[in-house]
Motif scaffolding. Structure first.
Motif, short mmCIF file in Angstrom:
data_model
loop_
_atom_site.label_atom_id
_atom_site.label_comp_id
_atom_site.label_asym_id
_atom_site.label_seq_id
_atom_site.Cartn_x
_atom_site.Cartn_y
_atom_site.Cartn_z
N SER A 87 0.84 -1.19 0.00
CA SER A 87 0.00 0.00 0.00
C SER A 87 0.88 1.25 0.00
N MET A 88 0.29 2.37 -0.42
CA MET A 88 1.04 3.61 -0.54
C MET A 88 1.29 4.22 0.84
N ASP A 89 2.58 4.42 1.17
CA ASP A 89 2.97 4.98 2.46
C ASP A 89 4.06 6.01 2.25
N LEU A 90 4.43 6.66 3.36
CA LEU A 90 5.51 7.65 3.33
C LEU A 90 6.79 6.99 3.81
N ARG A 108 10.15 3.13 6.55
CA ARG A 108 8.73 3.46 6.41
C ARG A 108 8.27 4.27 7.61
N LEU A 109 7.65 5.42 7.34
CA LEU A 109 7.19 6.30 8.42
C LEU A 109 5.72 6.11 8.75
N THR A 110 4.94 5.56 7.85
CA THR A 110 3.51 5.38 8.08
C THR A 110 3.08 3.96 7.73
N SER A 111 1.92 3.60 8.21
CA SER A 111 1.29 2.34 7.83
C SER A 111 -0.20 2.63 7.67
N THR A 168 4.49 1.88 13.56
CA THR A 168 4.91 2.96 12.68
C THR A 168 3.86 4.04 12.53
N ILE A 169 2.58 3.73 12.76
CA ILE A 169 1.54 4.73 12.56
C ILE A 169 1.32 5.56 13.81
N LEU A 170 1.85 5.15 14.97
CA LEU A 170 1.62 5.87 16.21
C LEU A 170 2.22 7.28 16.11
N GLY A 171 1.48 8.26 16.64
CA GLY A 171 1.97 9.62 16.65
C GLY A 171 1.31 10.51 15.61
#
Length: 312
Positions: A87-90, A108-111, A168-171
């Motif tokens: 999936s598309m992430d940052l 990877r910074l996001t999920s 990774t998505i926390l924050g």
């Protein structure tokens, strides 16, 4: 300069192939004064590069990609990680770059997909003042603080490239945006009937009163309208009290007011009534072709309805 050479011609998700977007870098006077590929280790999409300045003692390059680390797999020849389409992430990677590409494996910074029911990251923007990142996910905006980014990169380094960390998505936080409006485009509107623009079928017939009426089908409804001479040739008289000099009127006969728009009239034809008793009573009928509200697929059906004013 960090750029993509072309834009993918389709919107196919998880596309892997020759027209997938890839990030390149051009540094004047370096690498034989030629552009070099940065993300050729993955055959899928890598796009929207942006430089994140002054992160501790080095800079970062941020980009969007639908890559995912294939856990437990490495390239037998180079020992590098093997990527698969996800999936598309940052993602983030350290700068500067070298002739062979990035100097380190991207982090990877996001999920986004896991946390937002399969949605992808649509776009992002960096706040140069605070260092926060704004993310657009679906119709909402989320932001990630500079401290959160530092924590993610630090954790990834400590865990030795644990790219599939579930934290990774926390924050990230959703921006509390409220739109105050009367939303006029969502309000119910009454559009007056225009015979010239909305008429689809017409049928004229003589009544037992010696007048002529018409069945009009317009906008999925059937109306009865009188046929009258040109009013310019009729002597006009003042109003004479209740029930006197009343103008002829148009009225709707189908569908009823309780249909809720589920019945649409396609055509209507007047039926000459062979029963003299009903003619004397002033009853008139029409054969109507309309959608059947009781069928699951709105099938067409014929109905006989009364069209005289007493029935409407």
């Amino acid at each position: 300069i960090y750029f993509t050479r072309f834009k993918q011609s389709s919107s196919t998700k998880r596309y892997v192939g020759g027209t997938a977007e890839s990030i390149w870098a051009y540094c004047a006077g370096e690498f034989d004064d030629m552009a070099i590929p940065l993300t050729d280790d993955y055959n899928g999409t890598s796009k929207s590069p942006s430089v994140y300045y002054n992160y501790d003692d080095f800079d970062l390059i941020l980009f969007m990609s639908d890559r995912a680390f294939l856990s437990g797999s490495t390239d037998g020849a180079t020992g590098d990680e093997v990527w698969t389409a996800g999936s598309m992430d940052l993602w983030a990677a350290r700068l500067p770059v070298k002739a062979s590409g990035l100097i380190d494996t991207p982090i990877r910074l996001t999920s986004v997909s896991c946390e937002h029911n399969g949605l992808d990251l649509s776009e992002y923007s960096v706040d140069p003042i605070s260092g926060a990142i704004i993310l657009r996910i679906g119709a909402d905006l989320h932001y990630m603080t500079k401290e959160t980014i530092a924590t993610k990169i630090s954790n990834a380094n400590e865990e030795k490239r644990n790219l599939d960390s579930t934290n990774t998505i926390l924050g990230t936080q959703q921006l509390p945006i409220a739109v105050y409006s009367d939303f006029s485009n969502m309000q119910e509107r009454l559009i007056p009937l225009s015979v010239a623009n909305h008429l689809s079928t017409i049928d004229a017939y003589a009544t037992s009163y010696g007048t002529i009426s018409t069945l009009l089908t317009a906008r999925g409804q059937t109306f009865v309208a009188p046929v009258i001479p040109d009013t310019k040739n009729i002597p006009q008289s003042p109003y004479g009290g209740g029930g006197r000099n009343m103008p002829a009127r148009r009225y709707k006969v189908a569908p009823g007011s309780g249909g809720g728009g589920i019945v649409r009239i396609l055509t209507a034809k007047h039926i000459p009534d062979p029963l003299k008793s009903s003619q004397d009573a002033g009853e008139r009928h029409a054969l109507v072709l309309a959608t059947d509200p009781l069928s699951p697929t709105a099938e067409h059906a014929f109905y006989i309805v009364r069209t005289d004013a007493m029935a409407s």
